[in-house]
Scaffold this motif. Structure first.
Motif, PDB file in Angstrom:
ATOM      1  N   VAL A 230       0.562  -0.880  -0.317  1.00 27.28           N
ATOM      2  CA  VAL A 230       0.266  -0.066  -0.409  1.00 27.28           C
ATOM      3  C   VAL A 230       0.363   0.887  -0.087  1.00 27.28           C
ATOM      4  O   VAL A 230       0.640   2.162  -1.062  1.00 27.28           O
ATOM      5  CB  VAL A 230      -0.652   0.023   1.560  1.00 27.28           C
ATOM      6  N   GLU A 231       2.341   1.193   0.634  1.00 27.75           N
ATOM      7  CA  GLU A 231       2.251   1.931   1.087  1.00 27.75           C
ATOM      8  C   GLU A 231       3.751   2.662  -0.388  1.00 27.75           C
ATOM      9  O   GLU A 231       3.712   4.281  -0.423  1.00 27.75           O
ATOM     10  CB  GLU A 231       4.249   2.537   1.725  1.00 27.75           C
ATOM     11  N   LEU A 232       3.453   1.869  -1.277  1.00 28.69           N
ATOM     12  CA  LEU A 232       4.214   1.619  -2.427  1.00 28.69           C
ATOM     13  C   LEU A 232       3.222   2.616  -3.558  1.00 28.69           C
ATOM     14  O   LEU A 232       4.175   3.634  -4.746  1.00 28.69           O
ATOM     15  CB  LEU A 232       5.144   0.358  -3.428  1.00 28.69           C
ATOM     16  N   ALA A 233       2.458   2.462  -3.609  1.00 29.97           N
ATOM     17  CA  ALA A 233       1.140   2.254  -4.472  1.00 29.97           C
ATOM     18  C   ALA A 233       1.402   3.540  -3.940  1.00 29.97           C
ATOM     19  O   ALA A 233       0.867   4.328  -4.844  1.00 29.97           O
ATOM     20  CB  ALA A 233      -0.196   2.005  -4.769  1.00 29.97           C
ATOM     21  N   LEU A 234       0.761   4.473  -2.360  1.00 34.87           N
ATOM     22  CA  LEU A 234       0.794   5.512  -2.265  1.00 34.87           C
ATOM     23  C   LEU A 234       1.810   6.717  -2.484  1.00 34.87           C
ATOM     24  O   LEU A 234       1.249   8.027  -2.788  1.00 34.87           O
ATOM     25  CB  LEU A 234       0.791   6.253  -0.919  1.00 34.87           C
ATOM     26  N   ILE A 235       3.432   5.972  -2.885  1.00 32.67           N
ATOM     27  CA  ILE A 235       4.229   6.885  -3.077  1.00 32.67           C
ATOM     28  C   ILE A 235       4.494   7.196  -4.287  1.00 32.67           C
ATOM     29  O   ILE A 235       4.541   8.452  -4.893  1.00 32.67           O
ATOM     30  CB  ILE A 235       5.517   6.116  -2.610  1.00 32.67           C
TER      31      ILE A 235
END
Length: 346
Positions: A230-235
């Motif tokens: 999820v964090e990679l997607a948000l970045i």
């Protein structure tokens, strides 16, 4: 014809040539605040989901770790204040248009809520410490022991409160920066969700490091794997948001896309702080290895701090306005000859 020269001199090293008012203290505060928020949410979830047997560290010991992290983070925030004696002014009122005002009140609620959840977990998580507190002269039997007993009985209600306040605290650490509209790199609504997700990920990493139970380590390893994705997607969305903005937002994104922060961002944060622990946690999906899990967790914590550090520093290097620096030391010297203080005039 009368010719006049208008001159302006910036004699503030923290403003010229770029803003430099926030250093390691703020990055540390944002990291530890996010970590505390992640521990609050995940600890509360373990209690509400009745996972105390499967996740004893999360339910009993993690709240104290979160409380200590929050207190250390608050200390670094206090160190950053220029006029420390005026900190009480935050609590003379609630300014609804001020993110810092909201944040100060959220912190004022978080501290006692997390403290009470900590007391509720002490008997199972730290029985020796719980017994010592209960025996403290004067205040132990009369104050601490009765409050602890009430906290244990009301543990689920405290968990609901900590779950909500933990989410608020985690989002606030990102909203605090995004509210500064004058900084293009911070001007994104995605910073709040990004910092919340990162805080939850670092919280899960702390669970992995702290627990001695294979089942709990495996549980939070899987949770952290999902949070990293999820964090990679948000970045990715954050960078896309910057690149699809105006020219100054694209210039802001260039700091991490070929500029001075590129190596730290991609090699340190993305590579070592997200991609490598993601690969390690995929390896651990079916097989538990304590040393590999510990390495992955430490890398996640490292990446969580780098994220805040890069965002804080890069945001201060970007601005909506660009002024060519034409500072001239000899001009300033000439201006001083008239006997007036140029810092007071310009």
């Amino acid at each position: 014809m009368r010719e006049e020269v208008l001159a302006s001199v910036l004699a503030n090293a923290k403003v010229e040539p770029q803003l430099a008012i926030w250093g390691w203290q703020i990055a540390t505060y944002l990291f530890l605040g996010g970590l505390a928020a992640g521990l609050m949410v995940l600890s509360a979830w373990a209690v509400l989901a009745r996972r105390e047997a499967q996740a004893p560290f999360a339910a009993g010991q993690a709240p104290l770790i979160g409380f200590v992290a929050l207190m250390v983070g608050m200390t670094t925030l206090f160190l950053d204040l220029e006029q420390k004696i005026n900190v009480w002014r935050f609590y003379t009122g609630l300014h609804v248009t001020s993110v810092m005002s909201w944040g100060s009140w959220v912190l004022l609620l978080v501290i006692p809520a997390l403290g009470l959840l900590t007391l509720a977990g002490l008997p199972s998580g730290f029985p020796a410490l719980s017994a010592w507190l209960d025996r403290l002269p004067a205040i132990g039997p009369r104050l601490i022991a009765p409050i602890s007993a009430i906290c244990v009985m009301q543990r689920r209600k405290l968990a609901v409160l900590n779950f909500a306040l933990g989410i608020a605290l985690g989002i606030y650490t990102g909203v605090l920066l995004s509210a500064f509209n004058a900084r293009p790199f911070w001007h994104s609504a995605l910073l709040g969700p990004l910092f919340l997700t990162s805080g939850l990920s670092t919280g899960a990493a702390m669970m992995i490091l702290g627990t001695g139970a294979d089942g709990e380590r495996h549980l939070f390893g899987r949770i952290d794997l999902g949070l990293i994705l999820v964090e990679l997607a948000l970045i990715g969305l954050f960078l896309a948001d910057m690149l699809n903005g105006n020219a100054l937002q694209r210039d802001a994104a260039a700091h991490v896309l070929g500029g001075g922060a590129t190596q730290v961002f991609w090699l340190g944060f993305i590579g070592a702080g997200l991609a490598l622990p993601l690969a390690l946690e995929l390896v651990l999906w079916r097989r538990s290895m304590v040393s590999v899990a510990a390495v992955a967790a430490v890398l996640v914590l490292f990446g969580g701090f780098l994220l805040r550090d890069v965002v804080v520093k890069t945001g201060q290097e970007t601005s909506w306005s660009h002024f060519d620096n034409q500072f001239n030391a000899s001009l300033l010297k000439d201006l001083r000859k008239d006997g007036e203080n140029p810092n007071g005039r310009f």
